[in-house]
Design a protein around this motif. Sequence first.
Motif, short mmCIF file in Angstrom:
data_model
loop_
_atom_site.label_atom_id
_atom_site.label_comp_id
_atom_site.label_asym_id
_atom_site.label_seq_id
_atom_site.Cartn_x
_atom_site.Cartn_y
_atom_site.Cartn_z
N MET A 87 40.44 42.30 24.84
CA MET A 87 40.63 42.73 26.22
C MET A 87 39.54 43.71 26.66
O MET A 87 38.97 43.56 27.74
CB MET A 87 42.01 43.39 26.39
N PHE A 88 39.23 44.68 25.83
CA PHE A 88 38.24 45.67 26.24
C PHE A 88 36.82 45.16 26.10
O PHE A 88 35.92 45.66 26.78
CB PHE A 88 38.45 46.98 25.46
N SER A 89 36.60 44.18 25.24
CA SER A 89 35.26 43.58 25.20
C SER A 89 35.03 42.75 26.45
O SER A 89 33.90 42.70 26.96
CB SER A 89 35.09 42.73 23.93
N CYS A 143 35.18 41.43 37.47
CA CYS A 143 35.28 41.78 36.05
C CYS A 143 36.67 42.29 35.69
O CYS A 143 37.24 41.91 34.67
CB CYS A 143 34.22 42.83 35.70
N ASP A 144 37.24 43.15 36.54
CA ASP A 144 38.55 43.73 36.25
C ASP A 144 39.64 42.67 36.29
O ASP A 144 40.44 42.53 35.35
CB ASP A 144 38.87 44.85 37.23
N VAL A 145 39.69 41.91 37.39
CA VAL A 145 40.71 40.87 37.52
C VAL A 145 40.49 39.77 36.48
O VAL A 145 41.43 39.30 35.84
CB VAL A 145 40.71 40.28 38.94
N GLY A 146 39.23 39.37 36.32
CA GLY A 146 38.92 38.32 35.36
C GLY A 146 39.24 38.73 33.94
O GLY A 146 39.73 37.92 33.15
N ALA A 147 38.95 40.00 33.61
CA ALA A 147 39.21 40.47 32.25
C ALA A 147 40.69 40.42 31.92
O ALA A 147 41.08 39.97 30.83
CB ALA A 147 38.67 41.89 32.07
N LEU A 148 41.52 40.88 32.84
CA LEU A 148 42.97 40.86 32.59
C LEU A 148 43.49 39.43 32.52
O LEU A 148 44.36 39.11 31.70
CB LEU A 148 43.69 41.65 33.68
#
Length: 251
Positions: free
Chosen positions: A64-66, A169-174
């Motif tokens: 998740m954090f990567s 990036c934020d929405v896609g990462a989650l």
Amino acid sequence: MRTNLPHRLLLLARHNTTLRLRDPGHLISYLVMPMVLMLVFSPLYKSALPRGGEAQAVIGMLVMFSVLSLSVVGTALLTERTWRTWNRLRATPVSIVEMLIGKVLPVFVLLVAQQMILIIFGSQVADMPVTGSPALILAAVCVWSFTLLAIGVALASIVRSHGELAAICDVGALTVSALGGALAPIAMMPAWAQTIAPISPGYWAVTMLKAAVAGQPDTVTQAALILTAVGVVAGVLACVRISRGLKEPQG
């Protein structure tokens, strides 16, 4: 100019390393926050999943954090567009591939170091069992880092502003993390989520890294091939987009 290729790459990598070290905030936060969450959620996962709970807590937070680190990768290129220096670099003898390698190589090293530190932390502090060889784990981490870099560069060549990049990036990462099984095992997810999970790069990253720490090279190879293909496609798209010239971002 071919004889000067190593020298040009070294200069580009050194310049971009300096830029990254001057603003290490995101990378530090993406190293410390997963450590904290590993410690908090490890007992919960261990209780809910008697077999593999520790690996779920460690690998899930790592993935998740990567993925959140995509913002670091994208910003590295988007900043050049803001400074109006990227198209100037294109006017030099340096090729697009060289510019991208020089830009992302320092970030690649930092991503690999970040993930290896988290795996070591997870094994020593969160009690995640590790039976895979260090070489297998390092190979899996390198493949995932390459895929992240390629996707990040592709995004940065398309978006129109830093705010747009941050939102994606934020929405896609989650989304990638949740569908990939980083927050909960795939078997515990709704049927519709289990069906579409394999379209998420996070699914293959979780599968590959769990297999790497468990010492399952066949599974690692399969997932690595898929992630490499995703990275190559994203990298080609980025090169095509950049070769056409990049406009200065808005805002």
